[in-house]
Design an enzyme around this catalytic site. Structure first.
Site, PDB file in Angstrom:
ATOM      1  N   TYR A  83      47.897  33.686  41.821  1.00  0.00           N
ATOM      2  CA  TYR A  83      47.927  35.393  41.725  1.00  0.00           C
ATOM      3  C   TYR A  83      46.607  35.509  41.883  1.00  0.00           C
ATOM      4  O   TYR A  83      45.763  35.057  41.209  1.00  0.00           O
ATOM      5  CB  TYR A  83      48.410  35.410  40.372  1.00  0.00           C
ATOM      6  CG  TYR A  83      48.416  36.894  39.763  1.00  0.00           C
ATOM      7  CD1 TYR A  83      49.347  37.853  40.428  1.00  0.00           C
ATOM      8  CD2 TYR A  83      47.471  37.331  38.664  1.00  0.00           C
ATOM      9  CE1 TYR A  83      49.231  39.161  40.180  1.00  0.00           C
ATOM     10  CE2 TYR A  83      47.361  38.543  38.397  1.00  0.00           C
ATOM     11  CZ  TYR A  83      48.150  39.500  39.108  1.00  0.00           C
ATOM     12  OH  TYR A  83      48.349  40.950  38.797  1.00  0.00           O
ATOM     13  N   ASP A 123      39.035  32.364  44.355  1.00  0.00           N
ATOM     14  CA  ASP A 123      39.022  33.086  43.363  1.00  0.00           C
ATOM     15  C   ASP A 123      38.899  32.453  42.203  1.00  0.00           C
ATOM     16  O   ASP A 123      39.635  31.688  41.722  1.00  0.00           O
ATOM     17  CB  ASP A 123      40.567  33.699  43.535  1.00  0.00           C
ATOM     18  CG  ASP A 123      40.973  34.912  42.385  1.00  0.00           C
ATOM     19  OD1 ASP A 123      40.137  34.938  41.554  1.00  0.00           O
ATOM     20  OD2 ASP A 123      42.026  35.477  42.272  1.00  0.00           O
ATOM     21  N   LYS A 131      37.307  38.672  34.344  1.00  0.00           N
ATOM     22  CA  LYS A 131      37.498  38.209  32.815  1.00  0.00           C
ATOM     23  C   LYS A 131      36.298  37.777  32.122  1.00  0.00           C
ATOM     24  O   LYS A 131      35.597  38.933  31.819  1.00  0.00           O
ATOM     25  CB  LYS A 131      38.413  36.933  33.063  1.00  0.00           C
ATOM     26  CG  LYS A 131      39.920  37.634  33.568  1.00  0.00           C
ATOM     27  CD  LYS A 131      41.027  36.550  33.727  1.00  0.00           C
ATOM     28  CE  LYS A 131      42.226  37.370  34.065  1.00  0.00           C
ATOM     29  NZ  LYS A 131      42.973  36.826  35.209  1.00  0.00           N
TER      30      LYS A 131
HETATM   31  C1  PLP Z   1      43.502  37.624  36.269  1.00  0.00           C
HETATM   32  C2  PLP Z   1      43.187  37.407  37.619  1.00  0.00           C
HETATM   33  C3  PLP Z   1      43.238  38.446  38.757  1.00  0.00           C
HETATM   34  C4  PLP Z   1      43.262  39.697  38.427  1.00  0.00           C
HETATM   35  O1  PLP Z   1      42.453  40.368  37.623  1.00  0.00           O
HETATM   36  P1  PLP Z   1      42.734  41.838  37.140  1.00  0.00           P
HETATM   37  O2  PLP Z   1      41.530  41.944  36.437  1.00  0.00           O
HETATM   38  O3  PLP Z   1      43.870  41.337  36.197  1.00  0.00           O
HETATM   39  O4  PLP Z   1      42.945  42.806  38.113  1.00  0.00           O
HETATM   40  C5  PLP Z   1      43.020  37.900  40.052  1.00  0.00           C
HETATM   41  N1  PLP Z   1      42.687  36.522  40.129  1.00  0.00           N
HETATM   42  C6  PLP Z   1      42.730  35.341  39.039  1.00  0.00           C
HETATM   43  C7  PLP Z   1      42.848  34.236  39.512  1.00  0.00           C
HETATM   44  C8  PLP Z   1      43.157  35.896  37.843  1.00  0.00           C
HETATM   45  O5  PLP Z   1      43.366  34.945  36.913  1.00  0.00           O
END
Ligand code: PLP
Length: 459
Positions: free
Chosen positions: A158, A253, A283
């Site tokens: 994701y 990511d 995060k």
């Molecule tokens: C949480 C997450 C996202 C998206 O971040 P948001 O701040 O919720 O848009 C993208 N990539 C990874 C790996 C994530 O865990």
């Protein structure tokens, strides 16, 4: 009806007695779709009433019904030092009093950029407001720089709700993605190739066929959004080298793993010999505020506006309060902090596994360093001993998880409300918090053991 600490347990096995939260939820559903602003918060995977949170302190959440929980969600990762950490609160209070947004550069954003560049292999970063924006921008940059369109991603990874990344694989290897949700046009995903995670042959075959058209490969540095699925045999290094051999860019990511699994994120764990061309963060680096970033090699980042032709912008990007919070969060994250996180996570993994084993509940604790999740294994599934990809992850016993989740909630432990999510600890998950979890586990393991093993292995 049995009576648990948090009220009566219904015939379905989960407590419904959270009257204040239930009332707020009913009101919320009138004015917000599903009553929530991000789907997983609605508890659809586990049923029951989502708890409305009124405050949080250290490792604990308090809900509108006045109950406290040990928090193993930690806002889905950001709260590395628990809630309302005194230093963070002080720093943010001072930032607030100095004005909350200027739409002009600040020293804090420069210092946060320096800190990120100092800890990770990126030369430059650009701040945005969410992880979604970070991956969306990284993909645009990769396509702009390579002047190619194809994007490779992995099933179960994701990257936020970016159109091109909300793709589901068709059947077989190297098929072009179909939209994973209504509202995404086929044209947005027809340039996305979805491959099974950890599958080197699929990657090699895809590059052999389409290599000259692939702009980038994007992957979670450790997939944590299908449960935690560790990369096998330096899969990240393999992807970096494959991309480099074909003139494609490798996007790692690290929105979830960055500054959580180590001071330098998963890159600090994976080791040397390669580096991602682009990385995304979010995060932890926002300290609980909406802040995220993408970054990479200087010559790639130079292609962004205003110096380069590839456009990207944001009114609240680098918001001064968020930058100060991020700086405070990362400055608190020294070597000792990671020792504490690793220790808390390892202790929790051990405790959960022991309780489930004691109750004869088949399970897999799937971990990559301090990032982990627990997969419940169906009774008739004798071969699931590890989880390598999304196909494995979907074999999990969602019904058992549901019963386990509600027993834990009832006993005062707030788990992620889905078996497809990572569990998060903080540096302030201390003995007291751990003892409360330990006290909750046998009953929850019993509930899981006595749940009917079922077949709905889907999100
Ligand atoms: C949480 C997450 C996202 C998206 O971040 P948001 O701040 O919720 O848009 C993208 N990539 C990874 C790996 C994530 O865990």
């Amino acid at each position: 009806m049995a009576l648990g600490q948090n009220g009566p347990v219904t015939a379905q096995g989960y407590p419904q007695y959270a009257p204040v939260s239930a009332g707020l939820y009913a009101r919320a559903r009138m004015v917000t779709p599903g009553g929530v602003n991000s789907p997983v918060r609605a508890f659809h995977a586990v049923g029951g009433v989502p708890r409305f949170i009124t405050s949080a302190q250290g490792p604990y959440l308090t809900d509108a019904d006045g109950r406290t929980y040990v928090d193993l969600v930690c806002s889905w990762g950001p709260m590395l030092h628990g809630h309302a950490h005194p230093h963070l609160v002080d720093e943010v209070a001072r930032a607030l009093a100095a004005g909350t947004s200027y739409g002009a550069p600040t020293r804090a954003e420069l210092e946060l950029a320096e800190l990120i560049v100092g800890r990770t292999p990126v030369d430059q970063v650009r701040f945005v407001s969410s992880g979604t924006e970070a991956t969306m921008s990284a993909i645009r940059l990769a396509r702009g720089v390579t002047r190619r369109d194809l994007v490779v991603k992995f099933a179960g990874c994701y990257h936020g709700h970016v159109d091109a990344l909300l793709a589901e694989a068709g059947s077989g290897v190297a098929t072009f993605g179909l939209p994973g949700t209504p509202g995404v046009p086929a044209s947005a995903t027809e340039s996305t190739l979805v491959l099974p995670y950890n599958d080197r042959e699929a990657v090699a075959a895809t590059f052999a066929e389409h290599g000259h058209r692939i702009a980038c490969v994007i992957t979670e540095a450790v997939p944590g959004n299908m449960g935690v699925v560790p990369p096998v045999d330096d899969f990240n290094g393999f992807l970096a080298k494959t991309c480099s051999a074909h003139g494609a860019l490798f996007i790692s990511d690290e929105v979830m793993t960055g500054f959580r699994v180590s001071r330098r994120g998963q890159y600090g764990v994976d080791g040397a010999g390669w580096r991602p061309d682009l990385m995304t963060f979010g995060k932890v680096m926002g300290g609980g505020f909406p802040a995220a970033a993408f970054g990479g090699r200087a010559e790639i980042m130079a292609e962004l506006a205003p110096d380069g032709p590839i456009y990207q912008a944001g009114t609240l990007s680098g918001n001064p309060v968020a930058m100060i919070a991020g700086l405070a969060n990362l400055r608190l994250a020294d070597h000792m902090a990671y020792d504490r996180l690793d220790e808390a996570s390892a202790r929790l993994q051990r405790m959960v596994s022991e309780a489930l084993t004691e109750a004869s509940v088949p399970h897999v604790v799937s971990a990559a360093g301090n990032l982990f999740s627990v997969f419940f294994v169906k009774d008739d599934d004798t071969t699931m001993t590890s989880v390598r990809d999304f196909t494995d992850a979907r074999r999990q016993d969602s019904h058992r998880f549901k019963m386990f989740f509600h027993a834990m909630l009832q006993a005062g432990v707030y788990l992620p409300p889905s078996g497809y999510e990572a569990w998060f600890v903080s540096t302030v998950h201390d003995d007291q918090a751990m003892e409360r979890i330990a006290a909750a586990l046998p009953g929850a393991a019993w509930a899981a053991a006595h749940a009917r093993s079922d077949g709905e292995g889907k999100r």
